[in-house]
Design an enzyme around this catalytic site. Structure first.
Site, PDB file in Angstrom:
ATOM      1  N   HIS A 239      55.432 -34.876 -47.046  1.00  0.00           N
ATOM      2  CA  HIS A 239      55.802 -34.540 -48.426  1.00  0.00           C
ATOM      3  C   HIS A 239      54.760 -35.126 -49.384  1.00  0.00           C
ATOM      4  O   HIS A 239      54.404 -36.308 -49.259  1.00  0.00           O
ATOM      5  CB  HIS A 239      57.197 -35.097 -48.755  1.00  0.00           C
ATOM      6  CG  HIS A 239      57.609 -34.778 -50.156  1.00  0.00           C
ATOM      7  ND1 HIS A 239      57.983 -33.506 -50.536  1.00  0.00           N
ATOM      8  CD2 HIS A 239      57.634 -35.542 -51.274  1.00  0.00           C
ATOM      9  CE1 HIS A 239      58.242 -33.508 -51.832  1.00  0.00           C
ATOM     10  NE2 HIS A 239      58.045 -34.734 -52.306  1.00  0.00           N
TER      11      HIS A 239
ATOM     12  N   MET B  64      58.181 -23.539 -45.569  1.00  0.00           N
ATOM     13  CA  MET B  64      58.864 -23.379 -46.852  1.00  0.00           C
ATOM     14  C   MET B  64      60.388 -23.281 -46.781  1.00  0.00           C
ATOM     15  O   MET B  64      61.025 -22.912 -47.765  1.00  0.00           O
ATOM     16  CB  MET B  64      58.330 -22.125 -47.571  1.00  0.00           C
ATOM     17  CG  MET B  64      56.898 -22.261 -48.036  1.00  0.00           C
ATOM     18  SD  MET B  64      56.652 -23.690 -49.100  1.00  0.00           S
ATOM     19  CE  MET B  64      57.486 -23.109 -50.568  1.00  0.00           C
TER      20      MET B  64
HETATM   21  C1  GRF Z   1      51.321 -29.588 -48.492  1.00  0.00           C
HETATM   22  O1  GRF Z   1      51.180 -30.097 -49.780  1.00  0.00           O
HETATM   23  C2  GRF Z   1      52.476 -30.275 -47.815  1.00  0.00           C
HETATM   24  O2  GRF Z   1      52.645 -31.581 -48.219  1.00  0.00           O
HETATM   25  C3  GRF Z   1      53.631 -29.470 -48.288  1.00  0.00           C
HETATM   26  O3  GRF Z   1      53.163 -28.138 -48.351  1.00  0.00           O
HETATM   27  C4  GRF Z   1      51.746 -28.136 -48.505  1.00  0.00           C
HETATM   28  C5  GRF Z   1      51.182 -27.343 -47.368  1.00  0.00           C
HETATM   29  O4  GRF Z   1      49.831 -27.102 -47.435  1.00  0.00           O
HETATM   30  N1  GRF Z   1      54.801 -29.723 -47.499  1.00  0.00           N
HETATM   31  P1  GRF Z   1      49.069 -26.508 -46.183  1.00  0.00           P
HETATM   32  O5  GRF Z   1      49.721 -25.169 -45.814  1.00  0.00           O
HETATM   33  O6  GRF Z   1      49.119 -27.491 -45.055  1.00  0.00           O
HETATM   34  O7  GRF Z   1      47.670 -26.284 -46.669  1.00  0.00           O
END
Ligand code: GRF
Length: 206
Positions: free
Chosen positions: A108, A89
């Site tokens: 993404h 994040m």
């Molecule tokens: C996914 O949608 C990815 O594309 C984005 O954040 C989300 C992460 O999901 N960057 P996870 O933690 O892998 O379940």
């Protein structure tokens, strides 16, 4: 052997996809999972299959530069070759991008250059795609540059938007049909030495 660190902040379904696909990239090893969040479920996914984990909590550092320097130190210590951002994040510092130039992969949940950039995370790219009325969306896997979602594109995968889609439904389908397979394919191609970057164009040697 390419030593991979996966950077996470949350649930880690993309990490799980990589764990499940490990056999398809025999030249690489999931060596480390680094989380910015001590409570991320992704840490449990890693621990359950014996992958080393470490937490670097943003709250412990005064600013982004110090925080990303701490991450960089951990990655150097672990001799990491490739970094995969899987639901991480935070935007990494320009220094980080320089040190790991064309060695950081991000996934993404939209077809870049649409619905991307600062603030476009979680459900937002999906809601933005629905609000705009596009008929296709999908996911993009790309190398990370200092510009958010602006680095060279490795691969994209699209799907149709359905008339009764909500942001939540779309998010789920994009993950299952686009993100998970695309990220695994990108790691496979990278670790097989099949990716060459010239300017912002990624050439794939299949
Ligand atoms: C996914 O949608 C990815 O594309 C984005 O954040 C989300 C992460 O999901 N960057 P996870 O933690 O892998 O379940």
């Amino acid at each position: 052997m390419t030593r991979i660190a996966v950077l996470v902040s949350g649930g880690g379904t993309n990490l799980q996809a990589l764990i499940d696909a490990r056999a398809t990239f025999p030249d690489a090893e999931l060596a480390l999972v680094l989380s910015s969040n001590p409570d991320a479920y992704a840490l449990k996914r890693a621990q359950s299959v014996g992958i080393d984990t470490v937490v670097v909590n943003k709250k412990d550092w005064p600013d982004r530069v110090a925080f990303t320097r701490a991450i960089l130190d951990k990655l150097t210590e672990q001799r990491i070759d490739l970094v995969v951002l899987a639901g991480f994040m935070f935007v990494l510092s320009p220094e980080f991008c320089r040190v790991y130039e064309n060695r950081v992969i991000n996934i993404h949940p939209a077809l870049i250059p649409s619905f991307c950039g600062d603030g476009m995370y979680g459900l937002r790219p999906h809601q933005a795609a629905l609000d705009y009325g596009v008929k296709l969306t999908g996911a993009t896997v790309h190398f990370v540059s200092p510009e958010t979602d602006g680095g060279p594109i490795i691969a994209q995968r699209a799907l149709d938007i359905l008339p009764d889609d909500t942001a939540e439904r779309l998010q789920r389908r994009v993950m299952e049909q686009c993100e998970w397979p695309l990220l695994c394919e990108a790691v496979r191609l990278y670790s097989a030495g099949a990716l060459t970057v010239r300017g912002r164009i990624v050439h794939i040697d299949r």
